[in-house]
Motif scaffolding. Structure first.
Motif, PDB file in Angstrom:
ATOM      1  N   ASN A  81      -8.743  -4.595  -9.561  1.00  0.00           N
ATOM      2  CA  ASN A  81      -7.292  -4.468  -9.450  1.00  0.00           C
ATOM      3  C   ASN A  81      -6.733  -5.334  -8.312  1.00  0.00           C
ATOM      4  O   ASN A  81      -6.127  -4.845  -7.365  1.00  0.00           O
ATOM      5  CB  ASN A  81      -6.893  -3.007  -9.233  1.00  0.00           C
ATOM      6  CG  ASN A  81      -5.383  -2.794  -9.312  1.00  0.00           C
ATOM      7  OD1 ASN A  81      -4.648  -3.656  -9.798  1.00  0.00           O
ATOM      8  ND2 ASN A  81      -4.915  -1.670  -8.804  1.00  0.00           N
ATOM      9  N   SER A 103      -4.093  -7.082  -6.477  1.00  0.00           N
ATOM     10  CA  SER A 103      -2.650  -6.810  -6.581  1.00  0.00           C
ATOM     11  C   SER A 103      -1.773  -7.832  -5.889  1.00  0.00           C
ATOM     12  O   SER A 103      -0.571  -7.869  -6.155  1.00  0.00           O
ATOM     13  CB  SER A 103      -2.342  -5.420  -5.998  1.00  0.00           C
ATOM     14  OG  SER A 103      -3.034  -4.416  -6.699  1.00  0.00           O
ATOM     15  N   SER A 117      -0.357  -9.746 -11.868  1.00  0.00           N
ATOM     16  CA  SER A 117       0.017  -8.833 -10.780  1.00  0.00           C
ATOM     17  C   SER A 117       0.562  -9.560  -9.558  1.00  0.00           C
ATOM     18  O   SER A 117       1.203  -8.935  -8.712  1.00  0.00           O
ATOM     19  CB  SER A 117      -1.188  -7.983 -10.366  1.00  0.00           C
ATOM     20  OG  SER A 117      -2.279  -8.805  -9.981  1.00  0.00           O
ATOM     21  N   PHE A 129      -4.666  -8.296 -12.929  1.00  0.00           N
ATOM     22  CA  PHE A 129      -5.260  -7.000 -12.597  1.00  0.00           C
ATOM     23  C   PHE A 129      -6.052  -6.406 -13.760  1.00  0.00           C
ATOM     24  O   PHE A 129      -6.819  -5.466 -13.566  1.00  0.00           O
ATOM     25  CB  PHE A 129      -4.167  -6.022 -12.150  1.00  0.00           C
ATOM     26  CG  PHE A 129      -3.271  -5.540 -13.254  1.00  0.00           C
ATOM     27  CD1 PHE A 129      -3.520  -4.344 -13.907  1.00  0.00           C
ATOM     28  CD2 PHE A 129      -2.167  -6.276 -13.653  1.00  0.00           C
ATOM     29  CE1 PHE A 129      -2.700  -3.897 -14.926  1.00  0.00           C
ATOM     30  CE2 PHE A 129      -1.332  -5.848 -14.662  1.00  0.00           C
ATOM     31  CZ  PHE A 129      -1.605  -4.647 -15.311  1.00  0.00           C
TER      32      PHE A 129
END
Length: 631
Positions: free
Chosen positions: A502, A504, A453, A468
């Motif tokens: 997650n 990012s 990511s 992620f």
């Protein structure tokens, strides 16, 4: 009290009051009334009555309402007085009054009748009695003889007492109420005036904004016009040169044909028969060659295909300003150069990620296209003026459907090395030589990757990779050798220090501290270069230093820019001032799906709170650009 009647434009003669409290001469009211109704010439309000004499007198008209009635004598000719001049304090008969009104020095004096005073002093029913009593219930002025016969047991007071009571009521109740009403109306008027000024300013700003955009569009169209005209001129010159060559070639052929025609004419008339027959094969072959070379020969005209007309016309029309939300800078000393972000050229297709080459002030942009069961990934070098410099690198991979696509990411080391992340692979590309090599294996073990990511280069050349899917950050050397990984997988909202959900985006400061955009945990997690947790910045919310789905980071000289997908804004955080928010771009509501942020800070910025520079955001299908500059 005014000196002249508004109807006859002369001095008042027995002024009567209307319901609106405007007053006119009694004779004037009688002349303009219609069916016992008069419409005020000053305010338009209507007053109805049975007879004009029922209308009240103007109270200031009578100069001595409490004096006894007696005959008054003209001060000039000793005739009975008909008018009184309040300016001269003299009585005049009708003849002297007319002379008085025509004299230059006295024509503007106020004249009043002397006989109307008796209407307020003596009783109509009992002429010998004075009107010195007042009935409180009937609200009527009376004399002594009117009281017992017609008013019963009503409360009767003297006119002096009743008038004093009325004046006190006006002074203590009526006038204060009127003052309050007047003040309220004055406040309302001021409010309307302020609103009018605000509306004028607002629409002036709108007009100025439209004019600025129109001027920008005109300049853009003019530049496109110049480009198209240059292309047309170039193509015209090429085609004219080609046509001239065709003309020259045709003239040469015409000369050859003319010479052969002359020979044929001459030989057909004068050549010896046997000699001519010996040349028959040569003549036939020559005739066939000339006919084949020149019959139905077409010369190409203007090469319209040399200009991509659709692209050119679209280039002139499509680069419009697209609204990217109202831009607000929380720090008063800075402002955006435009109230809206400018949408980049339409030729940018599906931008996924951006990074800057600070050395040459260029931008690397990575595009992802899907066509014919293949995903095509291309890295392009672009200037901040929207000029595509060239393609740096491209590849394609099999992809059964658009749903199987992966989102590529990109980063640069500031020199000549570009890092591209696609799925579980990292590709390092040399910008100068265009050579590349890749590393990365799919899996869950340390050193393996699943879904890249974000990428970032450290100061010593190591490359950090955010995953992620595995919810961790891995570190590799520039040769692709695994060094370490940190971060543990955690559910959204987990409070563990090392827990990531997650991740990012990555950013690395001068001390190799790693800032991770922990998107689903709505925070920025900070680690040292060995992967040890240091602190957390922010929490979920909408206030300053609170985040909603932070998805991209941009770090420059101790100031961290954070792009939030949830709150549709960009916050600028000074890391050296205890994480103080020193600026923000708010209300970016028209942004469809923000992916990546670039903040190309101005080289002239010398202080930590100087936000000057270019702001670029990669959206789902566009790139948007604005500037921050000193106010």
């Amino acid at each position: 009290m005014e000196n002249q009647c508004a109807i006859c434009c002369d001095s008042f003669l027995i002024p009567r009051l209307l319901n609106c409290l405007h007053y006119f001469c009694q004779c004037c009211i009688e002349s303009v009334q219609v069916d016992n109704i008069i419409k005020c010439t000053q305010c338009g309000e209507e007053t109805s009555f049975l007879t004009v004499k029922e209308l009240p007198y103007h109270p200031l008209y009578f100069y001595n309402a409490n004096s006894t009635a007696k005959e008054r004598i003209c001060s000039v000719c000793d005739e009975p007085a008909a008018m009184y001049c309040s300016d001269c304090d003299e009585d005049y008969c009708t003849a002297c009054c007319n002379v008085h009104k025509k004299m230059k020095v006295t024509k503007n004096h106020t004249l009043k009748t002397t006989n109307c005073n008796s209407k307020l002093v003596t009783c109509d029913s009992h002429p010998s009695q004075m009107l010195d009593l007042y009935c409180m219930e009937c609200q009527t002025i009376l004399c002594n003889q009117c009281t017992p016969c017609s008013r019963g047991h009503h409360k009767i007071v003297s006119t002096h007492e009743a008038c004093k009571s009325l004046k006190n009521e006006l002074l203590h109740e009526g006038i204060p109420k009127l003052n309050k009403v007047f003040d309220s109306l004055d406040v309302l008027k001021n409010s309307y005036m302020a609103q009018r000024a605000s509306e004028r300013d607002h629409f002036s700003d709108l007009k100025r904004d439209v004019q600025q955009k129109t001027n920008y569009m005109i300049s853009l169209l003019q530049s496109r016009e110049k480009f198209v005209c240059e292309q047309i001129d170039q193509s015209l010159q090429e085609n004219i040169a080609r046509i001239n060559f065709g003309i020259q070639h045709t003239e040469t052929n015409m000369e050859r044909v003319s010479n052969f025609l002359e020979i044929c004419n001459e030989w057909s008339q004068m050549a010896a028969e046997n000699a001519l027959l010996q040349l028959k094969p040569l003549l036939e072959q020559r005739l066939e060659d000339i006919t084949r070379e020149n019959s139905f020969k077409k010369i190409k005209g203007l090469n319209l295909d040399s200009i991509s007309w659709n692209d050119t016309v679209t280039d002139m029309i499509l680069p419009l300003i697209q609204r990217f939300g109202d831009v607000q800078i929380s720090k008063s000393s800075f402002k955006a150069s435009r109230s809206t972000f400018q949408k980049w050229d339409y030729r940018i297709q599906s931008p996924m990620c951006l990074c800057s080459n600070n050395k040459e002030n260029y931008i690397y942009l990575i595009e992802s296209l899907w066509n014919s069961q293949k995903q095509k990934v291309r890295v392009r070098e672009v200037s901040t003026e929207e000029r595509i410099i060239g393609d740096v690198w491209a590849c394609s991979k099999s992809c059964a459907s658009p749903a199987d696509k992966v989102s590529p990411v990109i980063t640069a080391d500031g020199e000549n090395l570009i890092g591209v992340g696609i799925g579980h692979e990292v590709i390092l590309v040399n910008r100068d030589t265009k050579k590349s090599y890749k590393f990365g294996k799919r899996g869950n073990y340390p050193g393996q990757l699943q879904g890249i990511s974000s990428l970032a280069f450290s100061s010593v050349g190591n490359i950090l990779v955010a995953d992620f899917i595995l919810n961790r950050v891995s570190m590799f050397s520039s040769e692709g050798e695994f060094i370490l990984c940190f971060g543990t997988s955690g559910k959204t909202g987990a409070t563990s220090e090392h827990s990531l959900s997650n991740p990012s985006a990555l950013a690395i400061d001068a001390h190799d501290r790693v800032y991770v955009a922990d998107t689903d945990n709505h925070r920025i997690a900070v680690f040292n270069h060995e992967g040890c947790y240091l602190k957390s910045i922010g929490r979920k919310g909408e206030k300053l230093l609170e985040f909603s789905e932070p998805c991209s980071l941009a770090l420059s000289d101790g100031v961290l820019g954070v792009l939030e997908r949830g709150n549709k804004r960009i916050q600028f955080i000074c890391l050296e001032s205890d994480n103080e928010v020193i600026g923000s771009l708010n209300n970016l509501d028209n942004m469809t799906l923000p992916r990546h942020l670039i903040w190309m800070r101005s080289s002239e910025s010398g202080e930590s709170d100087d936000l000057s520079g270019d702001i670029l955001v990669a959206d789902s299908n566009s790139v948007y650009h604005n500037k921050l500059c000193a106010d």
